[in-house]
Design an enzyme around this catalytic site. Structure first.
Site, mmCIF file in Angstrom:
data_model
loop_
_atom_site.group_PDB
_atom_site.id
_atom_site.type_symbol
_atom_site.label_atom_id
_atom_site.label_comp_id
_atom_site.label_asym_id
_atom_site.label_seq_id
_atom_site.Cartn_x
_atom_site.Cartn_y
_atom_site.Cartn_z
ATOM 1 N N TYR A 1 11.750 4.352 0.174
ATOM 2 C CA TYR A 1 10.649 4.732 -0.711
ATOM 3 C C TYR A 1 9.747 5.762 -0.039
ATOM 4 O O TYR A 1 8.568 5.519 0.218
ATOM 5 C CB TYR A 1 9.844 3.495 -1.119
ATOM 6 N N HIS B 1 0.841 -1.196 0.000
ATOM 7 C CA HIS B 1 0.000 0.000 0.000
ATOM 8 C C HIS B 1 0.875 1.243 0.000
ATOM 9 O O HIS B 1 2.087 1.167 0.182
ATOM 10 C CB HIS B 1 -0.985 0.003 1.175
ATOM 11 N N HIS C 1 0.749 5.732 0.954
ATOM 12 C CA HIS C 1 0.086 6.900 1.520
ATOM 13 C C HIS C 1 0.723 8.123 0.879
ATOM 14 O O HIS C 1 1.939 8.140 0.645
ATOM 15 C CB HIS C 1 0.316 7.014 3.034
#
Length: 178
Positions: free
Chosen positions: A147, A59, A61
């Protein structure tokens, strides 16, 4: 197609959570260059400013700010998901529903969006994003996760390199479905 109720403010700043269908997948970090290319492509056709971003294996954000008269973040997510999906090999499980709809089965259909309301809300979501790899046990410190926009924000003086974050458990931010 369903018409989900989303808060739309032209020129608004938004926090997003976008998930893969398979929560055990590591596609996002295994194909980080393809994801980056998909984002660049979406930004070229429909510009937006990336305030913050963290990409985890299953996932991501981020916080985006749209241009003054623009409130269409959904089309950008659609473009990013589509470009990313087209750029990677077809190895994922596809349900009957995925096949009927000609979907790859990589992404969850929806994404979680929150409109940033003020400076305090912005700061809390920025912290949440950069602390997320620590929260999920991928690293012990925000500086160790590759990342993330954390490194760029350290260079700009927004965060100190040894930032540990506050007690994230007390913040009422982030996504509700994780």
């Amino acid at each position: 197609m369903s018409n989900y109720r989303r808060n739309r403010i032209p020129g608004g700043t938004y926090f997003f959570t976008v998930n893969l269908q398979d929560h055990k997948s590591q596609l996002l970090v295994l194909h980080i260059n393809e994801l980056r290319a998909a984002v660049r492509e979406a930004k070229q056709s429909r510009p937006f400013y990336i305030d913050a971003w963290v990409i985890l294996p299953d996932h991501l954000h981020c916080i985006w700010t749209l241009s003054k008269h623009d409130d269409d973040y959904s089309c950008r997510w659609q473009a990013i998901k589509k470009a990313f999906s087209k750029s990677i090999p077809e190895t994922e499980y596809r349900s009957d529903t995925n096949r009927k709809r000609h979907e790859r089965g990589i992404w969850q259909r929806r994404f979680w969006e929150h409109t940033i309301t003020d400076d305090r809300d912005y700061a809390a979501h920025m912290d949440y994003i950069h602390y997320n790899p620590v929260k999920h046990g991928w690293t012990k410190a925000a500086k160790d996760w590759p990342y993330s926009t954390f490194h760029q924000l350290v260079e700009k003086g927004v965060y100190p390199v040894d930032w540990a974050g506050c007690d994230m458990g007390t913040l009422n931010v982030g996504e509700s479905m994780e």
